[in-house]
Design an enzyme around this catalytic site. Structure first.
Site, PDB file in Angstrom:
ATOM      1  CB  CYS A   1      -0.991  -0.181   1.342  1.00  0.00           C
ATOM      2  SG  CYS A   1      -2.019  -1.450   0.970  1.00  0.00           S
TER       3      CYS A   1
ATOM      4  CG  HIS B   1      -6.415   1.914   0.729  1.00  0.00           C
ATOM      5  ND1 HIS B   1      -5.490   2.480   0.239  1.00  0.00           N
ATOM      6  CD2 HIS B   1      -6.137   1.033   1.488  1.00  0.00           C
ATOM      7  CE1 HIS B   1      -4.379   1.900   0.779  1.00  0.00           C
ATOM      8  NE2 HIS B   1      -4.645   0.879   1.463  1.00  0.00           N
TER       9      HIS B   1
HETATM   10  N1  CAA Z   1     -22.515 -10.197  10.006  1.00  0.00           N
HETATM   11  C1  CAA Z   1     -21.385 -10.725  10.068  1.00  0.00           C
HETATM   12  N2  CAA Z   1     -20.573 -10.697   8.632  1.00  0.00           N
HETATM   13  C2  CAA Z   1     -21.040  -9.972   7.715  1.00  0.00           C
HETATM   14  C3  CAA Z   1     -22.214  -9.207   7.825  1.00  0.00           C
HETATM   15  C4  CAA Z   1     -22.872  -9.206   9.076  1.00  0.00           C
HETATM   16  N3  CAA Z   1     -24.041  -8.527   9.082  1.00  0.00           N
HETATM   17  N4  CAA Z   1     -22.291  -8.584   6.822  1.00  0.00           N
HETATM   18  C5  CAA Z   1     -21.399  -8.828   5.965  1.00  0.00           C
HETATM   19  N5  CAA Z   1     -20.722  -9.731   6.570  1.00  0.00           N
HETATM   20  C6  CAA Z   1     -19.383 -10.376   6.192  1.00  0.00           C
HETATM   21  C7  CAA Z   1     -19.890 -11.296   5.106  1.00  0.00           C
HETATM   22  O1  CAA Z   1     -19.405 -12.679   5.287  1.00  0.00           O
HETATM   23  C8  CAA Z   1     -19.190 -10.885   3.667  1.00  0.00           C
HETATM   24  O2  CAA Z   1     -18.367 -11.875   3.067  1.00  0.00           O
HETATM   25  P1  CAA Z   1     -19.203 -12.902   1.757  1.00  0.00           P
HETATM   26  O3  CAA Z   1     -19.116 -11.671   0.847  1.00  0.00           O
HETATM   27  O4  CAA Z   1     -18.052 -13.763   1.777  1.00  0.00           O
HETATM   28  O5  CAA Z   1     -20.476 -13.199   2.338  1.00  0.00           O
HETATM   29  C9  CAA Z   1     -18.153  -9.788   4.500  1.00  0.00           C
HETATM   30  O6  CAA Z   1     -18.574  -9.391   5.685  1.00  0.00           O
HETATM   31  C10 CAA Z   1     -17.776  -8.532   3.528  1.00  0.00           C
HETATM   32  O7  CAA Z   1     -19.422  -7.963   3.233  1.00  0.00           O
HETATM   33  P2  CAA Z   1     -19.852  -7.584   2.137  1.00  0.00           P
HETATM   34  O8  CAA Z   1     -19.494  -7.967   0.913  1.00  0.00           O
HETATM   35  O9  CAA Z   1     -21.108  -7.064   2.432  1.00  0.00           O
HETATM   36  O10 CAA Z   1     -19.041  -5.984   2.249  1.00  0.00           O
HETATM   37  P3  CAA Z   1     -18.045  -5.099   1.342  1.00  0.00           P
HETATM   38  O11 CAA Z   1     -17.768  -5.858  -0.015  1.00  0.00           O
HETATM   39  O12 CAA Z   1     -18.461  -3.852   1.353  1.00  0.00           O
HETATM   40  O13 CAA Z   1     -16.845  -5.313   2.066  1.00  0.00           O
HETATM   41  C11 CAA Z   1     -15.266  -4.988   3.974  1.00  0.00           C
HETATM   42  C12 CAA Z   1     -16.569  -4.645   3.391  1.00  0.00           C
HETATM   43  C13 CAA Z   1     -14.884  -6.354   4.290  1.00  0.00           C
HETATM   44  C14 CAA Z   1     -14.911  -4.011   5.069  1.00  0.00           C
HETATM   45  C15 CAA Z   1     -14.167  -4.495   2.917  1.00  0.00           C
HETATM   46  O14 CAA Z   1     -14.367  -3.192   2.670  1.00  0.00           O
HETATM   47  C16 CAA Z   1     -12.787  -4.618   3.247  1.00  0.00           C
HETATM   48  O15 CAA Z   1     -11.993  -5.667   3.308  1.00  0.00           O
HETATM   49  N6  CAA Z   1     -12.001  -3.549   3.632  1.00  0.00           N
HETATM   50  C17 CAA Z   1     -10.567  -3.416   4.011  1.00  0.00           C
HETATM   51  C18 CAA Z   1      -9.705  -3.570   2.618  1.00  0.00           C
HETATM   52  C19 CAA Z   1      -8.184  -3.553   3.309  1.00  0.00           C
HETATM   53  O16 CAA Z   1      -8.289  -4.531   3.955  1.00  0.00           O
HETATM   54  N7  CAA Z   1      -7.253  -2.873   2.496  1.00  0.00           N
HETATM   55  C20 CAA Z   1      -6.023  -2.971   2.933  1.00  0.00           C
HETATM   56  C21 CAA Z   1      -5.748  -2.076   3.961  1.00  0.00           C
HETATM   57  S1  CAA Z   1      -3.966  -2.555   4.641  1.00  0.00           S
HETATM   58  C22 CAA Z   1      -2.873  -1.239   4.096  1.00  0.00           C
HETATM   59  O17 CAA Z   1      -3.435  -0.260   3.596  1.00  0.00           O
HETATM   60  C23 CAA Z   1      -1.577  -2.062   4.001  1.00  0.00           C
HETATM   61  C24 CAA Z   1      -1.183  -2.873   2.988  1.00  0.00           C
HETATM   62  O18 CAA Z   1       0.055  -2.839   2.455  1.00  0.00           O
HETATM   63  C25 CAA Z   1      -2.108  -3.852   2.589  1.00  0.00           C
END
Ligand code: CAA
Length: 422
Positions: free
Chosen positions: A107, A368
């Site tokens: 990142c 991001h």
């Molecule tokens: N209860 C429990 N689990 C739930 C839920 C609920 N009510 N609602 C959703 N979930 C779970 C589901 O299991 C879902 O997985 P599936 O798609 O397999 O069913 C998972 O959460 C994701 O849900 P969504 O698909 O609805 O949500 P989304 O696609 O908007 O993702 C997020 C949301 C998971 C927070 C996603 O935005 C994310 O992963 N963000 C972080 C990204 C990241 O890690 N970037 C790197 C940062 S680290 C850095 O910068 C340094 C580096 O070098 C990498």
């Protein structure tokens, strides 16, 4: 580098594309009215848009570019596309035959593309193009988490949770909260600020999504905890995460001769007065309550620039998760350990506060696209210093700015200091 270096380095200007993904009104996803009718922009399209806008904004003739650097983390995995130096050369006919290089540092790829450009100017080049791009929505967030986990020590850390990075920062949130007595509300305020700023930014991923403190400060149906890891799950909610965004950023970094060649003066640009780049071992985890690599990079940057933290008037810090913003505020010297939350609580880091931080929404609100983020941060500081931030413009243009771009779990960090050359 130091201010005494005979070759000064300027950011003449740049551009960001809209950062889009799930939650953005234009992003085509299953329930979107345009589903099946149009596609989201490709990696090639995002990159071409940012580069074209950077040339238009600065008035630089692409023929004058000596070199280019492009930050990208895992184009091969999300888009089946590597070799992005050649993609950068393909953005304009005038770039054909120029020296283009892709830079990868997870990142921090964008930040290190910027570092490469600064070094290139110091080495005698006059006009350097810097870009960053990532398109991550080609797979689900869960599958993408496996790709992003390549920024951790995959063999050792991938199994911590299917969402490796949210879990690594859930682990930090737990350690930090327990050590300093920081509350869920303290952490929630970071998300509220990020979304409020993004709501003012037409390019932000979360420009249309509201976040209030009641939602951000407690898990619930609208804001669930989603990790499987039993110990860390309670410490990361959806609102604590940076977005899985597509987007690109680009800027022109120039020498004094490069400024003149573009018909510009230092008053049209911002000057880079120092940077610090630090890297820690991928194989070891240190104190979870501090970002030691960020601290080391910041100390290097301050020393060469002759600037101290209290001089800084605007900052873009790497809030890959809400806790990271607090840890960053401390690591770059704006607050003592454990005191970052007080700055947010007291409004110091608001757009109209004494030290605005992540005015366009940061990684949580603006989004991001990982390879673009370090370049976007520089563009954002330039926009604030030159009064180009529109609805999220600070009341008066800042004189000194800082960016802190992090790769992995505080493993590679680039901290840059800027002075408003006007
Ligand atoms: N209860 C429990 N689990 C739930 C839920 C609920 N009510 N609602 C959703 N979930 C779970 C589901 O299991 C879902 O997985 P599936 O798609 O397999 O069913 C998972 O959460 C994701 O849900 P969504 O698909 O609805 O949500 P989304 O696609 O908007 O993702 C997020 C949301 C998971 C927070 C996603 O935005 C994310 O992963 N963000 C972080 C990204 C990241 O890690 N970037 C790197 C940062 S680290 C850095 O910068 C340094 C580096 O070098 C990498």
């Amino acid at each position: 580098m130091s201010t005494a270096h005979p070759r000064r380095v300027f950011v003449l200007g740049g551009a960001n594309t809209a950062f889009i993904g799930k939650g953005h009104p234009d992003f085509v996803w299953k329930n979107h009215a345009d589903f099946g009718k149009r596609e989201n922009p490709t990696i090639e399209e995002h990159l071409a848009t940012a580069v074209a806008d950077a040339f238009t904004t600065t008035g630089v003739d692409p023929e004058r570019v000596d070199k280019g650097y492009i930050g990208n983390f895992v184009g091969e995995l999300f888009c089946q596309q590597g070799h992005l130096g050649a993609a950068l050369a393909g953005c304009h006919p005038g770039l054909a035959g120029k020296a283009m290089t892709r830079v990868e540092a997870a990142c921090a790829s964008g930040g290190l593309a910027l570092a490469s450009a600064i070094d290139a100017i110091r080495a005698g080049n006059d006009t350097v193009l810097v870009a960053g791009v990532e398109v991550q929505t080609t797979v689900s967030a869960r599958e993408g988490a496996d790709y992003l986990a390549r920024a951790s020590h995959y063999r050792r850390q991938r199994s911590i949770d299917e969402f490796t990075f949210p879990a690594l920062f859930g682990r930090r949130t737990k350690a930090y909260r327990e050590r300093y007595g920081v509350t869920e509300e303290d952490i929630g305020r970071v998300a509220v600020k990020a979304y409020a700023n993004a709501n003012k930014n037409p390019l932000a991923h979360m420009k249309a999504r509201k976040m209030d403190l009641a939602t951000a400060a407690a898990a619930g149906d609208r804001n669930p905890c989603f990790l499987q890891h039993p110990e860390y799950a309670p410490f990361i909610k959806m609102s604590d995460c940076s977005q899985v965004s597509d987007g690109a950023s680009a800027c022109l970094v120039v020498s004094e001769a490069g400024l003149r060649a573009a018909g510009k003066t230092p008053a049209d640009a911002i000057e880079i007065v120092g940077y610090g780049h630090s890297t820690a071992s991928l194989y070891e985890d240190g104190d979870l309550t501090q970002l030691w690599t960020t601290k080391a990079a910041a100390e290097k940057a301050y020393a060469v620039a002759g600037i101290v933290p209290k001089d800084v008037q605007v900052a873009e810090v790497h809030d890959c998760f809400t806790v990271t913003e607090l840890l960053m505020l401390e690591a770059v010297g704006f607050a003592d350990p454990g005191q970052g939350a007080a700055l947010v609580r007291d409004g110091v880091t608001n757009i109209d506060g004494a030290l605005p931080v992540n005015t366009g929404g940061g990684l949580v609100g603006f989004g991001h696209p990982v390879g673009a983020t370090g370049v976007k941060q520089a563009v954002e500081i330039w926009k604030q210093m030159k009064g180009r931030s529109g609805a999220y413009q600070m009341p008066s243009a800042p004189g000194i700015g800082l960016t802190a771009n992090m790769g992995g779990d505080d493993r590679t960090v680039m901290v840059t200091l800027y002075r408003n050359a006007g």
